[in-house]
Write a protein that holds these residues in place. Structure first.
Motif, PDB file in Angstrom:
ATOM      1  N   UNK A   1       0.848  -1.205   0.000  1.00  0.00           N
ATOM      2  CA  UNK A   1       0.000   0.000   0.000  1.00  0.00           C
ATOM      3  C   UNK A   1       0.878   1.247   0.000  1.00  0.00           C
ATOM      4  N   UNK A   2       0.552   2.222  -0.862  1.00  0.00           N
ATOM      5  CA  UNK A   2       1.331   3.448  -0.946  1.00  0.00           C
ATOM      6  C   UNK A   2       1.173   4.267   0.319  1.00  0.00           C
ATOM      7  N   UNK A   3       2.261   4.928   0.705  1.00  0.00           N
ATOM      8  CA  UNK A   3       2.246   5.771   1.889  1.00  0.00           C
ATOM      9  C   UNK A   3       1.515   7.071   1.598  1.00  0.00           C
ATOM     10  N   UNK A   4       0.660   7.518   2.549  1.00  0.00           N
ATOM     11  CA  UNK A   4      -0.039   8.784   2.383  1.00  0.00           C
ATOM     12  C   UNK A   4       0.861   9.913   2.838  1.00  0.00           C
ATOM     13  N   UNK A   5       1.028  10.914   1.973  1.00  0.00           N
ATOM     14  CA  UNK A   5       1.938  12.030   2.218  1.00  0.00           C
ATOM     15  C   UNK A   5       1.129  13.313   2.342  1.00  0.00           C
ATOM     16  N   UNK A   6       1.553  14.220   3.226  1.00  0.00           N
ATOM     17  CA  UNK A   6       0.722  15.394   3.521  1.00  0.00           C
ATOM     18  C   UNK A   6       1.325  16.713   3.068  1.00  0.00           C
ATOM     19  N   UNK A   7       2.387  16.666   2.236  1.00  0.00           N
ATOM     20  CA  UNK A   7       2.987  17.905   1.746  1.00  0.00           C
ATOM     21  C   UNK A   7       3.718  17.636   0.440  1.00  0.00           C
ATOM     22  N   UNK A   8       3.978  18.717  -0.298  1.00  0.00           N
ATOM     23  CA  UNK A   8       4.723  18.583  -1.546  1.00  0.00           C
ATOM     24  C   UNK A   8       6.150  18.121  -1.261  1.00  0.00           C
ATOM     25  N   UNK A   9       6.758  18.637  -0.206  1.00  0.00           N
ATOM     26  CA  UNK A   9       8.127  18.231   0.122  1.00  0.00           C
ATOM     27  C   UNK A   9       8.204  16.752   0.443  1.00  0.00           C
ATOM     28  N   UNK A  10       7.170  16.219   1.102  1.00  0.00           N
ATOM     29  CA  UNK A  10       7.147  14.785   1.394  1.00  0.00           C
ATOM     30  C   UNK A  10       7.025  13.968   0.111  1.00  0.00           C
ATOM     31  N   UNK A  11       6.245  14.471  -0.842  1.00  0.00           N
ATOM     32  CA  UNK A  11       6.132  13.789  -2.139  1.00  0.00           C
ATOM     33  C   UNK A  11       7.474  13.803  -2.856  1.00  0.00           C
ATOM     34  N   UNK A  65      -7.188  15.177  -7.553  1.00  0.00           N
ATOM     35  CA  UNK A  65      -8.575  14.909  -7.185  1.00  0.00           C
ATOM     36  C   UNK A  65      -9.070  16.042  -6.292  1.00  0.00           C
ATOM     37  N   UNK A  66      -9.774  17.041  -6.859  1.00  0.00           N
ATOM     38  CA  UNK A  66     -10.265  18.147  -6.017  1.00  0.00           C
ATOM     39  C   UNK A  66     -11.339  17.669  -5.048  1.00  0.00           C
ATOM     40  N   UNK A  67     -11.246  18.117  -3.808  1.00  0.00           N
ATOM     41  CA  UNK A  67     -12.195  17.740  -2.760  1.00  0.00           C
ATOM     42  C   UNK A  67     -12.904  18.987  -2.250  1.00  0.00           C
ATOM     43  N   UNK A  68     -14.165  18.858  -1.916  1.00  0.00           N
ATOM     44  CA  UNK A  68     -14.957  20.015  -1.488  1.00  0.00           C
ATOM     45  C   UNK A  68     -14.873  20.263   0.011  1.00  0.00           C
ATOM     46  N   UNK A  69     -14.128  19.433   0.747  1.00  0.00           N
ATOM     47  CA  UNK A  69     -14.073  19.564   2.202  1.00  0.00           C
ATOM     48  C   UNK A  69     -12.626  19.498   2.667  1.00  0.00           C
ATOM     49  N   UNK A  70     -12.397  19.894   3.903  1.00  0.00           N
ATOM     50  CA  UNK A  70     -11.091  19.773   4.522  1.00  0.00           C
ATOM     51  C   UNK A  70     -10.108  20.824   4.056  1.00  0.00           C
ATOM     52  N   UNK A  71      -8.827  20.576   4.350  1.00  0.00           N
ATOM     53  CA  UNK A  71      -7.770  21.508   4.000  1.00  0.00           C
ATOM     54  C   UNK A  71      -6.491  20.721   3.744  1.00  0.00           C
ATOM     55  N   UNK A  72      -5.550  21.325   3.016  1.00  0.00           N
ATOM     56  CA  UNK A  72      -4.279  20.675   2.755  1.00  0.00           C
ATOM     57  C   UNK A  72      -4.359  19.665   1.626  1.00  0.00           C
ATOM     58  N   UNK A  73      -3.489  18.659   1.678  1.00  0.00           N
ATOM     59  CA  UNK A  73      -3.454  17.653   0.626  1.00  0.00           C
ATOM     60  C   UNK A  73      -3.092  16.286   1.190  1.00  0.00           C
ATOM     61  N   UNK A  74      -3.443  15.267   0.424  1.00  0.00           N
ATOM     62  CA  UNK A  74      -3.057  13.892   0.726  1.00  0.00           C
ATOM     63  C   UNK A  74      -2.515  13.299  -0.570  1.00  0.00           C
ATOM     64  N   UNK A  75      -1.250  12.878  -0.546  1.00  0.00           N
ATOM     65  CA  UNK A  75      -0.622  12.390  -1.756  1.00  0.00           C
ATOM     66  C   UNK A  75      -0.105  10.976  -1.632  1.00  0.00           C
ATOM     67  N   UNK A  76      -0.036  10.295  -2.762  1.00  0.00           N
ATOM     68  CA  UNK A  76       0.544   8.957  -2.839  1.00  0.00           C
ATOM     69  C   UNK A  76       1.415   8.888  -4.086  1.00  0.00           C
ATOM     70  N   UNK A  77       2.524   8.187  -3.989  1.00  0.00           N
ATOM     71  CA  UNK A  77       3.439   8.024  -5.116  1.00  0.00           C
ATOM     72  C   UNK A  77       3.567   6.544  -5.434  1.00  0.00           C
ATOM     73  N   UNK A  78       3.329   6.213  -6.696  1.00  0.00           N
ATOM     74  CA  UNK A  78       3.484   4.835  -7.161  1.00  0.00           C
ATOM     75  C   UNK A  78       4.461   4.813  -8.331  1.00  0.00           C
TER      76      UNK A  78
END
Length: 279
Positions: A1-11, A65-78
């Protein structure tokens, strides 16, 4: 399973780890950056098409994937690997990012650090673009080519007028237009008789009908009346009440259509003239 990343620097760190962690056995040979803007209702269709592209177009793919709720981002790299020769494998990166709040409104702050410098940027926009809104305006500002499928657009032909307004800013591909290619070639072969046509009936999608009529109007430089018979694919054309010959060959699959558009960089003046003639 891909790791969920919360920033561009983490990606970026994850991408670097992938590049360094294979001992040099995998060659990352990207020929472009492919951005896909995928609202919720288009996720399944977009993933199906992307699955057929990686081997044909080695690229860094950034799926937003634009989301209508929350804030920030959630990223995955494959990473996907494709064997070329013994001991050498080409590897491409796919970055999937769920954009929340201001990240969805201003996506270039997320996208720009992930672009591969000196390579063309293609933007595939699923559904009707929100012309004039920040997210769309920002992304076409970094793209060399915008790829749409106006079959996905409601209210045609009115939205074509909005799209015509961006032709001077970014090259545009339309998958709906590509689906008419066989029919346009066949109709062109009917010259000079087709030059006398006054009315066209198209059994197909609304986009196909509008674009074929616009193409005839722009090529013949005269008014052509349009009658549209709805169908989920282009299955027939009549000229002044007479059925046109059915073109040879099979219609291309969605992945092939997108793949063909990713091979193009320059503007398409014939398509632009057809769009202008729809409105």
């Amino acid at each position: 399973m891909a790791q969920t990343l919360d920033s561009v620097s983490a990606i970026e760190r994850q991408l670097a780890e992938l590049r360094l962690g294979d001992g040099g056995s995998r060659l990352r040979t990207s020929v472009m950056t492919h951005i896909a803007w995928v609202p919720e209702e288009w996720v399944e269709a977009a993933e199906d098409v992307l699955a057929g592209l990686a081997e044909r177009h080695p690229s860094r793919t950034i799926v937003l994937f634009p989301q209508s709720h929350g804030d920030g981002l959630e990223g995955e790299v494959d990473a996907e690997s494709f064997a070329m020769t013994e001991g050498l494998t080409i590897c491409t990166d796919t970055i999937r990012i769920r954009l929340h709040g201001t990240s969805a409104e201003h996506p270039t702050s997320v996208v720009e650090p992930l672009l591969i410098s000196d390579l063309p940027v293609f933007l595939r926009w699923r559904g009707l673009p929100p012309f004039g809104e920040p997210a769309f305006e920002e992304l076409i500002g970094v793209a060399d080519r915008l790829i749409v499928d106006t079959t996905e657009w409601p209210g045609l032909p009115k939205p074509y007028a909005r799209m015509a307004g961006i032709f001077e800013r970014v090259a545009v591909s339309d998958i709906a237009w590509a689906r008419t290619s066989r029919w346009r070639s066949m109709l062109a072969s009917l010259w000079p008789a087709i030059g006398k046509v006054e009315r066209i009936k198209v059994t197909g999608t609304e986009a196909q009908a509008q674009l074929l009529a616009g193409w005839l109007r722009s090529r013949l430089e005269k008014s052509i009346a349009l009658q549209h018979e709805p169908s989920n694919k282009l299955v027939g054309v009549e000229l002044d009440g007479e059925p046109a010959p059915f073109p040879p060959g099979d219609p291309p699959i969605p992945a092939d259509l997108l793949s063909d558009e990713l091979d193009k960089l320059s503007r398409d003046p014939v398509y632009e003239a057809a769009v202008l003639a729809t409105v």
